[in-house]
Design a protein around this motif. Structure first.
Motif, PDB file in Angstrom:
ATOM      1  N   UNK A   1       0.821  -1.212   0.000  1.00 39.80           N
ATOM      2  CA  UNK A   1       0.000   0.000   0.000  1.00 39.80           C
ATOM      3  C   UNK A   1       0.858   1.266   0.000  1.00 39.80           C
ATOM      4  N   UNK A   2       0.233   2.378  -0.316  1.00 40.33           N
ATOM      5  CA  UNK A   2       0.942   3.659  -0.304  1.00 40.33           C
ATOM      6  C   UNK A   2       1.368   4.006   1.122  1.00 40.33           C
ATOM      7  N   UNK A   3       0.461   3.782   2.071  1.00 41.34           N
ATOM      8  CA  UNK A   3       0.747   4.072   3.478  1.00 41.34           C
ATOM      9  C   UNK A   3       1.092   2.774   4.198  1.00 41.34           C
ATOM     10  N   UNK A   4       2.356   2.583   4.500  1.00 38.86           N
ATOM     11  CA  UNK A   4       2.795   1.343   5.156  1.00 38.86           C
ATOM     12  C   UNK A   4       3.035   1.532   6.654  1.00 38.86           C
ATOM     13  N   UNK A   5       2.491   2.610   7.201  1.00 40.05           N
ATOM     14  CA  UNK A   5       2.715   2.926   8.612  1.00 40.05           C
ATOM     15  C   UNK A   5       1.960   1.976   9.537  1.00 40.05           C
ATOM     16  N   UNK A   6       2.619   1.586  10.616  1.00 40.74           N
ATOM     17  CA  UNK A   6       1.982   0.880  11.728  1.00 40.74           C
ATOM     18  C   UNK A   6       2.187   1.770  12.956  1.00 40.74           C
ATOM     19  N   UNK A   7       1.095   2.328  13.473  1.00 38.57           N
ATOM     20  CA  UNK A   7       1.170   3.257  14.597  1.00 38.57           C
ATOM     21  C   UNK A   7       0.767   2.548  15.888  1.00 38.57           C
ATOM     22  N   UNK A   8       1.415   2.933  16.979  1.00 40.32           N
ATOM     23  CA  UNK A   8       1.073   2.299  18.257  1.00 40.32           C
ATOM     24  C   UNK A   8       1.351   3.243  19.415  1.00 40.32           C
ATOM     25  N   UNK A   9       0.693   2.952  20.513  1.00 40.41           N
ATOM     26  CA  UNK A   9       0.827   3.706  21.763  1.00 40.41           C
ATOM     27  C   UNK A   9       1.448   2.761  22.789  1.00 40.41           C
ATOM     28  N   UNK A  10       2.682   3.067  23.177  1.00 39.71           N
ATOM     29  CA  UNK A  10       3.411   2.254  24.148  1.00 39.71           C
ATOM     30  C   UNK A  10       3.343   2.924  25.521  1.00 39.71           C
ATOM     31  N   UNK A  11       2.948   2.155  26.518  1.00 39.19           N
ATOM     32  CA  UNK A  11       2.851   2.656  27.896  1.00 39.19           C
ATOM     33  C   UNK A  11       3.885   1.952  28.761  1.00 39.19           C
ATOM     34  N   UNK A  12       4.635   2.720  29.554  1.00 42.93           N
ATOM     35  CA  UNK A  12       5.652   2.177  30.449  1.00 42.93           C
ATOM     36  C   UNK A  12       5.370   2.689  31.855  1.00 42.93           C
ATOM     37  N   UNK A  13       5.168   1.787  32.798  1.00 44.31           N
ATOM     38  CA  UNK A  13       4.780   2.148  34.159  1.00 44.31           C
ATOM     39  C   UNK A  13       5.800   1.630  35.167  1.00 44.31           C
ATOM     40  N   UNK A  14       6.317   2.529  36.007  1.00 47.62           N
ATOM     41  CA  UNK A  14       7.208   2.157  37.105  1.00 47.62           C
ATOM     42  C   UNK A  14       6.393   2.136  38.388  1.00 47.62           C
ATOM     43  N   UNK A  15       6.123   0.935  38.894  1.00 53.59           N
ATOM     44  CA  UNK A  15       5.276   0.779  40.077  1.00 53.59           C
ATOM     45  C   UNK A  15       6.044   0.958  41.383  1.00 53.59           C
ATOM     46  N   UNK A  16       7.360   1.035  41.326  1.00 51.58           N
ATOM     47  CA  UNK A  16       8.155   1.143  42.545  1.00 51.58           C
ATOM     48  C   UNK A  16       7.885   2.472  43.258  1.00 51.58           C
ATOM     49  N   UNK A  17       7.742   2.404  44.577  1.00 52.26           N
ATOM     50  CA  UNK A  17       7.421   3.587  45.361  1.00 52.26           C
ATOM     51  C   UNK A  17       8.621   4.507  45.549  1.00 52.26           C
ATOM     52  N   UNK A  18       9.818   3.934  45.620  1.00 48.57           N
ATOM     53  CA  UNK A  18      10.995   4.759  45.912  1.00 48.57           C
ATOM     54  C   UNK A  18      12.208   4.362  45.084  1.00 48.57           C
ATOM     55  N   UNK A  19      11.970   3.816  43.898  1.00 55.50           N
ATOM     56  CA  UNK A  19      13.076   3.383  43.039  1.00 55.50           C
ATOM     57  C   UNK A  19      12.840   3.896  41.619  1.00 55.50           C
TER      58      UNK A  19
END
Length: 214
Positions: free
Chosen positions: A60-78
């Protein structure tokens, strides 16, 4: 009771307390792994509602694959120092590579969440033929996203050695070329080889406590 027995009991009590204190310190210092997930995933070229004939133009003309990546640090003090994140897009039963992307390294504070809205160009005529056919006939198909990185934890102002992660997640796209659910899908470990202060310290401390209790 003989004086020697009292001293023995006192020593055992002190050693036991020290062992428990060491164990609790190790448990408090041991970090939790960051949680990574794909919250959104969209392939415009596989959107049947917008394109009447998906296979009209391959690739196709548009070969883009878009995504939303979420990164979560659950540590309270690290805090978490991420190395570069190497992302690979796979497709098909043999998990053929159809795209790559590298995200820059960064630092994430405790109890923080990072969001990355990214996109890559998917390549391969055979891939696009198979993907468009799957969506045209079955109204869905599945991609695999791989993520390789290493992290260092900041504990009491000190950086640990690197903890290496190889993660994967399977993402379905529907007839609109998108991940169909509101809730994201989490990465899981493919082969994580972790090394660092907390991991190495855990076994000796646990053995110490067992010896003291025994």
């Amino acid at each position: 009771m003989p004086e020697s027995n009292k001293r023995d009991r006192s020593c055992i009590g002190i050693l036991f307390s020290l062992g428990l204190t060491a164990l609790f310190m190790w448990l408090s210092l041991r970090p939790s792994k960051p949680t990574l997930s794909i919250e959104q995933f969209y392939v415009p070229a596989l959107n049947k509602t917008a394109i009447s004939n998906l296979s009209a133009t391959i690739p196709p003309v548009n070969t883009t694959v878009a995504f939303h990546l979420k990164l979560r640090n659950e540590n309270k003090d690290k805090g978490v120092y991420y190395d570069a994140l190497n992302i690979t897009l796979y497709y098909g039963p043999n998990h053929s590579v159809v795209g790559n992307l590298t995200l820059d390294s960064f630092y994430q504070g405790h109890k923080k969440t990072a969001h990355r809205m990214e996109g890559l160009k998917a390549k391969g005529r055979a891939f696009w033929e198979n993907a468009t056919k799957a969506v045209s006939e079955q109204n869905s198909t599945v991609f695999r996203v791989g993520l390789w990185t290493a992290v260092r934890y900041k504990i009491l102002g000190i950086k640990t050695k690197r903890h290496r992660f190889r993660l994967v997640v399977d993402v379905e796209v529907n007839a609109e070329g998108a991940w169909p659910k509101k809730k994201g899908v989490k990465f899981h470990s493919r082969a994580a080889a972790q090394a660092g202060y907390p991991a190495r310290l855990g076994v000796p401390l646990a053995m110490l406590v067992l010896v003291l209790v025994w």
